[in-house]
Design an enzyme around this catalytic site. Structure first.
Site, short mmCIF file in Angstrom:
data_model
loop_
_atom_site.label_atom_id
_atom_site.label_comp_id
_atom_site.label_asym_id
_atom_site.label_seq_id
_atom_site.Cartn_x
_atom_site.Cartn_y
_atom_site.Cartn_z
N LEU A 137 4.70 1.11 1.00
CA LEU A 137 5.64 1.64 0.02
C LEU A 137 5.42 3.15 -0.05
O LEU A 137 4.35 3.60 -0.40
CB LEU A 137 5.41 1.02 -1.36
CG LEU A 137 5.43 -0.51 -1.45
CD1 LEU A 137 5.16 -0.94 -2.89
CD2 LEU A 137 6.76 -1.07 -0.97
N LEU A 187 0.83 -1.20 0.00
CA LEU A 187 0.00 0.00 0.00
C LEU A 187 0.87 1.25 0.00
O LEU A 187 1.90 1.30 0.69
CB LEU A 187 -0.90 0.04 1.24
CG LEU A 187 -1.77 -1.17 1.54
CD1 LEU A 187 -1.15 -1.97 2.68
CD2 LEU A 187 -3.17 -0.74 1.95
N ASP A 188 0.44 2.23 -0.75
CA ASP A 188 1.05 3.55 -0.66
C ASP A 188 0.60 4.18 0.66
O ASP A 188 -0.44 3.82 1.20
CB ASP A 188 0.61 4.40 -1.85
CG ASP A 188 1.36 5.73 -1.91
OD1 ASP A 188 2.51 5.76 -1.47
OD2 ASP A 188 0.77 6.71 -2.38
N LYS A 189 1.40 5.11 1.19
CA LYS A 189 1.02 5.75 2.46
C LYS A 189 0.07 6.92 2.25
O LYS A 189 -1.07 6.90 2.70
CB LYS A 189 2.27 6.23 3.21
CG LYS A 189 1.95 6.95 4.53
CD LYS A 189 3.19 7.44 5.22
CE LYS A 189 3.75 8.68 4.56
NZ LYS A 189 2.89 9.87 4.72
N THR A 241 -3.69 6.77 0.98
CA THR A 241 -4.22 5.41 1.09
C THR A 241 -4.34 5.02 2.56
O THR A 241 -5.42 4.78 3.06
CB THR A 241 -3.32 4.40 0.34
OG1 THR A 241 -3.24 4.78 -1.04
CG2 THR A 241 -3.88 2.99 0.44
#
Length: 633
Positions: A463, A309-311, A314
């Site tokens: 990520l 997951l992007d931070k 998200t």
């Protein structure tokens, strides 16, 4: 409803064949064996002709279908004067087919529900008057009125009024969403209060609802790998049964045994076991605002054991706010005011929360400083009325010759360890203090990670291009297993490939546009909050209509349940065929009994698949905990 209406469609033939069988039994009771036979042959012909036509149509394109086995068995039974068996086999097969159609239609109820919510009419403002027109005639740019209880006929943006809309048909959300000027509206949603004036942006086939219907239709037809294998298997299995029956008939001279083997060997439950589960699974997902591209992606999703997951945007809200002002020689108002003066000329995303906080405190700024010089990766240097302002990290201050930064450095490290982004504020070589901004972690982020682990996901990986201290602080807060920080876009691809090389089936969660390369590289690309986003709906393997993190484990859990049902159905079909074949050779299983059990097994796999249409109790409880939205009239 009259009798004619009841006998339409797939029920007509079994109904008439059933009446003929009853007439045959009645004739025999009255002592007329001849008329009994005539009516029984009539029943076999009525029920059997459509089956024979389908079998011949399949043969013309080189396919040996189940219908051929039933047709051969029925014709053979008539030839050997076993009229009851011929009538029973064709009647049961025809009756079973009608039930299959009915129950399959139930599994497609999600699509039917979507079609039903599509609005027929719209109230449009034309020449100052409210005019009711067919929904498809509304033109982009026109103003549409949505009153309490009415369906939104178009996609659009609210230009006036307030209210609430039930968006369950689009996003799967059970609680109505509040709407006001600037908010997006989707066709097919239902007003639960208020009055909205909406500028149409998408009409007819260009609405999000229309695109969802198209996507679900296509997905229901797309085959999973297991289904494709079963289709190939049946192409060899059916001829194999014919050869087996023929061989046993020639060896034993028992034609009835050969014909019974044809009926018993029908792989109907086996053939339908996979597609019915896929249709039910995709339908359930669509009701919950989860669009799955097709059977293959549904099946692959069941194997997901690593989620990346992007931070920003998200796991976090994507809207940073000012969280801290730590003073070191100046008041908090002074620190914030000088920081706001410098950031007024900055294009950096973190400038906005500083300016908003200063405005909320009533601290005025001169508009723009006299000069602004951003320093990549370090901060910003500004000048205002001869005063030199520095806002940034330790590296920026050291570059500008400031010393004795121990307290500022320690404060910055402490704030970073808490998941915040610190910025030191200095004026004319004097450190005034440290401010910090943070992107708020989503309320449901920790619950999502816990749910992923319960769903069998072994590694949840963040990520992000953010600083390692900030990333690790957020990861610790929500239970992330692994963090890869300071990444460029191409580094995210490498991270996903590393997990794949370790043997993981990887899902990447992003917004469907900026994260497109990573979504394409992952085994399953999951795009979040894509209602109204054409590209994401069309390209993502799984598209989550609502911006809801809990939809991710929900989608994976549903995929796992669907694959489990597929396996159960295959087992039911194979065990049934095996038991019937054993019964034939052991004696006692006739052609009619075999067909009855065969049709019963078909219905069992369909009913088993229909369990997927029910929302799990845990999921219901989670939905019911969410706070309702009150419409403002």
């Amino acid at each position: 409803m009259n009798i004619g209406m009841r006998l339409r469609g797939s029920w007509a033939n079994p109904a008439m064949a059933g009446l003929a069988i009853v007439a045959s039994w009645t004739a025999e009771l009255l002592g007329s064996e001849t008329w009994g036979n005539v009516f029984m042959i009539t029943a076999a012909i009525i029920a059997g002709l459509p089956i024979l036509k389908k079998a011949l149509s399949a043969l013309r394109v080189g396919s040996i279908a189940i219908d051929l086995l039933v047709s051969v068995a029925a014709v053979g039974a008539i030839i050997i004067n076993n009229y009851w068996e011929a009538a029973a086999v064709t009647f049961l097969f025809s009756f079973g087919h009608a039930l299959e159609v009915r129950t399959m239609n139930k599994t497609r109820s999600a699509l039917s529900d979507l079609i039903e919510v599509a609005p027929d009419v719209a109230i449009v403002v034309r020449d100052g008057d409210q005019v009711e027109v067919p929904a498809f005639t509304v033109k982009p740019g026109e103003t549409v009125i949505i009153k309490n209880g009415a369906k939104a006929p178009v996609d659009g943006v609210v230009v006036a009024g307030t209210g609430a809309l039930d968006q369950a048909s689009i996003t799967g959300e059970s609680i109505p969403a509040a709407k006001g000027p600037g908010d997006q509206v989707f066709a097919g949603t239902i007003s639960t209060g208020g009055l909205l004036q909406v500028e149409a942006t998408g009409v007819g086939a260009d609405t999000t609802l229309a695109k969802i219907i198209t996507r679900v239709e296509e997905a229901a037809e797309a085959k999973a790998k297991t289904q494709a294998f079963m289709d190939r298997f049946s192409q060899w299995y059916t001829p194999g049964i014919i050869i087996l029956a023929l061989t046993f008939g020639l060896i034993t001279g028992n034609v009835t045994l050969a014909l019974t083997l044809l009926v018993i060997g029908c792989p109907g439950a086996l053939v339908i076991s996979i597609p019915v589960a896929i249709v039910a699974g995709i339908g359930r997902a669509a009701k919950d605002g989860i669009l799955i591209k097709g059977g293959e992606f549904l099946e692959n999703s069941a194997r997901i054991d690593a989620v990346t997951l992007d931070k920003t945007g998200t796991l976090t809200e994507g809207r940073p706010v000012l969280t801290d002002v730590v003073t070191m020689g100046g008041s908090s108002s002074e620190v914030l005011r000088w920081a706001a003066i410098a950031e007024a000329g900055s294009e950096h995303p973190l400038a906005t929360p500083i300016l908003e906080a200063a405005a909320a405190e009533g601290l005025t700024t001169p508009g723009f400083p006299d000069s602004t010089h951003p320093v990549a990766g370090k901060g910003i240097i500004a000048e205002e009325s001869g005063t030199r302002i520095l806002v940034g990290n330790i590296a920026l201050l050291e570059q500008e010759g400031l010393t004795d930064l121990g307290e500022a450095s320690a404060t910055a490290d402490r704030l970073a360890s808490e998941g915040k982004t610190p910025m030191i504020v200095a004026v004319d070589s004097r450190v005034l203090g440290v401010i910090a901004v943070a992107d708020q972690v989503r309320e449901e982020a920790k619950a999502m990670v816990d749910a992923l682990h319960r769903a069998g996901v072994k590694r949840v990986v963040m990520l992000t291009g953010d600083a390692p201290l900030v990333a690790h602080a957020i990861a610790k807060q929500i239970g992330i297993d692994e963090v890869r920080a300071g990444l460029l876009p191409e580094d995210k691809l490498t991270a996903i490939e590393d997990l794949q090389n370790e043997g993981y089936t990887v899902a990447m969660v992003g917004d469907g546009v900026n994260d497109a390369p990573a979504l394409a590289t992952a085994d399953i690309g999951v795009a979040m909050g894509v209602a109204g986003t054409d590209v994401a709906i069309e390209t993502a393997d799984i598209a989550l209509m609502a911006d809801d993190l809990l939809k991710i484990p929900e989608a994976i859990g549903l995929a796992k349940r669907t694959v489990a049902v597929m396996r159960q159905n295959i087992a039911i079909a194979l065990i049934t065929v095996g038991a019937l074949l054993a019964g034939v050779f052991a004696g006692g299983v006739t052609m009619a009994i075999g067909m009855l059990v065969h049709e019963a097994s078909v219905l069992v796999v369909i009913v088993n698949a229909m369990r997927l249409m029910r929302r799990p109790e845990k999921q219901k409880a989670t939905v019911n905990k969410r706070e309702p939205v009150t419409a403002v009239a």
